[in-house]
Scaffold this motif. Structure first.
Motif, PDB file in Angstrom:
ATOM      1  N   ASP A  74      -7.328   1.665  -0.471  1.00  0.00           N
ATOM      2  CA  ASP A  74      -7.212   2.887  -0.866  1.00  0.00           C
ATOM      3  C   ASP A  74      -8.252   3.035  -2.327  1.00  0.00           C
ATOM      4  O   ASP A  74      -7.764   2.780  -3.713  1.00  0.00           O
ATOM      5  N   ASP A 129     -10.177   5.407  -3.490  1.00  0.00           N
ATOM      6  CA  ASP A 129     -10.049   6.647  -4.360  1.00  0.00           C
ATOM      7  C   ASP A 129      -9.093   6.200  -5.511  1.00  0.00           C
ATOM      8  O   ASP A 129      -9.313   6.590  -6.804  1.00  0.00           O
ATOM      9  N   ARG A 130      -7.797   5.734  -5.170  1.00  0.00           N
ATOM     10  CA  ARG A 130      -6.733   5.711  -6.181  1.00  0.00           C
ATOM     11  C   ARG A 130      -7.198   4.434  -7.016  1.00  0.00           C
ATOM     12  O   ARG A 130      -7.083   4.594  -8.190  1.00  0.00           O
ATOM     13  N   HIS A 173       0.905  -1.235  -0.135  1.00  0.00           N
ATOM     14  CA  HIS A 173      -0.044  -0.079   0.108  1.00  0.00           C
ATOM     15  C   HIS A 173       0.877   1.346   0.053  1.00  0.00           C
ATOM     16  O   HIS A 173       0.500   2.326  -0.686  1.00  0.00           O
TER      17      HIS A 173
END
Length: 186
Positions: A166, A168-169, A33
């Protein structure tokens, strides 16, 4: 024969969640990550898994590559830095090219995640996270077959865990990927 092979494969898939240490999986997810770059290593029957893993990581917006040539793998490993991660896929954990590249990456300061069938091997000795899962191979198989399925499940678990870590990514990367792939379809 088909039924026997399917049963062996099913057994490997059922055993994978039990054999992987959850703390090691969490450690691998945390390393990946926060990774700047990811190099995925694999030769022989592990090479297709490495290719698939690198592509999946790219689809999450993680800069990843899986060179096919073992010399390129080794050179890329030597160019890694702290903050970079290697995922090394090897059934035995004793494949010379994979272990040498993983060791080189470790010496360069990168973290190493091992995906293997054996908890004690030259590969696990240099790994920061050890994801151990594999099947019971028969004497008739020249290369590991059921273990590849177990390793694929482990790599998929990493993928989904990173996607959820994550969103959004991952969503941004998914939109870019969807647009690019649309150009390749009729």
């Amino acid at each position: 024969m088909l039924a026997k092979l399917a049963a062996g494969s099913g057994d490997a898939l059922r055993r994978a969640p039990v054999s992987v240490d959850p703390a090691e999986l969490d450690r691998a997810v945390a390393l990946l990550h926060g990774a700047d770059r990811v190099l995925v290593l694999g030769v022989g029957t592990s090479a297709p898994l490495a290719q698939d893993a690198a592509y999946r990581l790219l689809s999450l917006g993680i800069l990843a590559e899986a060179p096919l040539d073992v010399h390129v793998q080794h050179v890329r490993a030597g160019l890694l830095r702290p903050g970079d991660v290697v995922i090394a896929v090897s059934h035995t954990g004793s494949t010379r090219e994979t272990v040498h590249a993983a060791r080189t990456a470790h010496e360069a300061g990168a973290s190493v995640v091992a995906v293997t069938s054996f908890s004690t091997s030259p590969l696990t000795e240099v790994a920061h996270a050890k994801l151990v899962a594999g099947g019971l191979e028969t004497r008739y198989r020249v290369e590991a077959m059921t273990s590849r399925l177990a390793h694929l499940v482990v790599l998929d678990a990493l993928y989904v865990s990173l996607l959820l870590a994550d969103r959004d990514r991952s969503e941004t990367a998914r939109q870019v990927l969807a647009g690019i792939l649309a150009e390749h379809r009729f």
